[in-house]
Scaffold this motif. Structure first.
Motif, short mmCIF file in Angstrom:
data_model
loop_
_atom_site.label_atom_id
_atom_site.label_comp_id
_atom_site.label_asym_id
_atom_site.label_seq_id
_atom_site.Cartn_x
_atom_site.Cartn_y
_atom_site.Cartn_z
N TYR A 65 2.30 6.14 1.49
CA TYR A 65 1.74 7.16 0.61
C TYR A 65 2.07 8.56 1.12
CZ TYR A 65 -1.26 3.83 -1.95
OH TYR A 65 -1.73 2.81 -2.74
N ILE A 96 3.12 11.93 -8.66
CA ILE A 96 2.38 11.68 -7.44
C ILE A 96 1.07 12.48 -7.43
CG2 ILE A 96 2.39 12.02 -4.92
CD1 ILE A 96 5.44 11.39 -5.04
N ASP A 105 0.83 -1.21 0.00
CA ASP A 105 0.00 0.00 0.00
C ASP A 105 0.86 1.25 0.00
OD1 ASP A 105 -2.43 -1.46 0.07
OD2 ASP A 105 -2.15 -1.80 2.21
N THR A 106 1.40 1.57 -1.17
CA THR A 106 2.20 2.79 -1.31
C THR A 106 2.36 3.09 -2.79
OG1 THR A 106 4.23 3.90 -0.60
CG2 THR A 106 4.46 1.64 -1.40
N TYR A 107 2.91 4.26 -3.11
CA TYR A 107 3.26 4.56 -4.50
C TYR A 107 4.44 3.67 -4.89
CZ TYR A 107 0.37 8.72 -3.90
OH TYR A 107 -0.68 9.58 -3.65
N LYS A 108 4.44 3.22 -6.14
CA LYS A 108 5.41 2.21 -6.55
C LYS A 108 6.45 2.75 -7.53
CE LYS A 108 1.71 -0.27 -7.45
NZ LYS A 108 0.73 -1.29 -7.84
N ILE A 122 -1.62 11.06 -9.75
CA ILE A 122 -2.27 9.85 -9.22
C ILE A 122 -3.19 10.21 -8.03
CG2 ILE A 122 -1.88 7.64 -8.08
CD1 ILE A 122 0.71 7.46 -9.78
N LYS A 123 -2.74 11.15 -7.21
CA LYS A 123 -3.52 11.59 -6.04
C LYS A 123 -4.89 12.11 -6.44
CE LYS A 123 -2.11 14.48 -2.91
NZ LYS A 123 -1.32 15.60 -2.32
N ASN A 172 -2.24 2.62 -11.55
CA ASN A 172 -1.98 1.59 -10.52
C ASN A 172 -0.91 2.01 -9.50
OD1 ASN A 172 -3.73 0.13 -12.15
ND2 ASN A 172 -2.66 -1.79 -11.80
N ASP A 173 -0.86 3.32 -9.21
CA ASP A 173 0.04 3.88 -8.20
C ASP A 173 1.52 3.84 -8.59
OD1 ASP A 173 -2.02 4.63 -6.52
OD2 ASP A 173 -1.94 2.79 -5.33
N TRP A 174 1.84 3.63 -9.87
CA TRP A 174 3.24 3.66 -10.31
C TRP A 174 3.66 5.11 -10.54
CZ3 TRP A 174 6.29 -0.53 -10.20
CH2 TRP A 174 5.67 -1.79 -10.14
#
Length: 310
Positions: A272, A304, A90-93, A307-308, A234-236
């Motif tokens: 995050y 970031i 559960d974080t940015y990748k 995506i946010k 997908n948080d990449w």
């Protein structure tokens, strides 16, 4: 003792193992006839996006003799970067290849040391070393050197080692023993990489539309990411490993042993909020030697923020 070409070939392969390269294969230098029409078509269709540098040096990409006078051999190497630990779910990748030090520096140093060892045996010779740093069609040469086949996601695949490895080359005027090209494609009817890509960047087998690729969008693209990709990242935030993570052959990936590729605990523990609160001074400290510097602080924060807002 003067080495003949068989002995020199064995010497190079042995030393490459000692320098921790996964594989070393050698092919005869020459014009890449099969790749020429594919590359031309790919460029004409605009799949390079805003990577205009890929349109330059078309002839050099296909002919190593234009990079090294009198080139006789292309020595291809693979170098493992598969990590023992990965980020929390559960974080940015960020792509696994960027966990440690910049691979351009680490691998180039190893290649230059190998050149030094070869010179001790044969004296001076003409050469250039490359790792994702010049107009060289690395995957084509790796395939010709017997290191693997080109998968449907356009990456080089190995039955024993998967695809989490860097490619590098020495193009030189030494005459060596040549390996047989890798001829069998072991992807079969599998389409996991194509099905898993959230932006549908794999537009046909082995053809990538860079303009849709998350790696391109988060690293190469200097403009704002298009609204059509909202909710699909997908948080990449730097690169993407999706098509590799789903590939069945990567179940054979082994943990790398390169100390300089080991991630810091700071990076692996980032939440995050840590990424969102990241300040430029901290960015420079943590990623001082990382490939992530390519995106720059402003680029990473822009990814970031995009995506946010999904």
């Amino acid at each position: 003792m003067i080495l003949n070409k068989e002995q020199l070939t064995q010497f190079i392969k042995q030393k490459s193992q000692e320098l921790s390269f996964l594989d070393c294969g050698i092919s005869k230098s020459g014009f890449l006839e099969e790749e020429a029409p594919r590359l031309e078509k790919w460029l004409k269709e605009g799949n390079q996006g805003k990577m205009s540098y890929l349109e330059n040096h078309f002839d050099k990409r296909l002919n190593p003799s234009l990079l090294v006078d009198g080139a006789k051999s292309v020595i291809s190497f693979s170098y493992n970067y598969y990590p023992s630990e990965t980020q929390k779910p559960d974080t940015y990748k960020i792509a696994k290849y960027a966990y440690g030090e910049d691979y351009h520096i680490v691998i180039r140093e190893k290649l230059e040391f190998l050149i030094h060892l070869i010179k001790e045996k044969v004296g001076d010779f003409s050469y250039r070393v490359f790792t994702d740093s010049a107009p060289v069609m690395e995957r084509a040469w790796a395939k010709k050197s017997g290191l693997g086949w080109i998968g449907k996601n356009s990456l080089l695949l190995s039955k024993q080692k998967g695809s989490f490895f860097f490619l590098a080359e020495i193009i030189c005027d030494l005459e060596l023993e040549y390996d047989s090209p890798f001829k069998t494609n072991h992807c079969g009817s599998c389409t996991r990489c194509i099905d898993a890509c959230p932006t549908q960047a794999i537009i046909s087998e082995k053809v990538i539309d860079s303009r849709k690729c998350i790696s391109y969008l988060t690293i190469e693209l200097k403009d704002e990411i298009g609204e059509e990709f909202k909710g699909k990242m997908n948080d990449w935030i730097f690169g993407c490993d999706i098509c590799q993570d789903v590939c069945p052959w990567n179940r054979f990936s082994k943990t790398n042993t390169e100390i300089r590729f080991q991630p810091s605990s700071d990076l692996l523990d980032f939440t995050y909020k840590d990424w969102e609160d990241l300040e430029e001074e901290t960015f420079r400290k943590i990623f001082k030697y990382s490939a992530i510097k390519r995106a720059k602080y402003t680029g990473l924060k822009g990814n970031i923020n995009f995506i946010k807002k999904k």
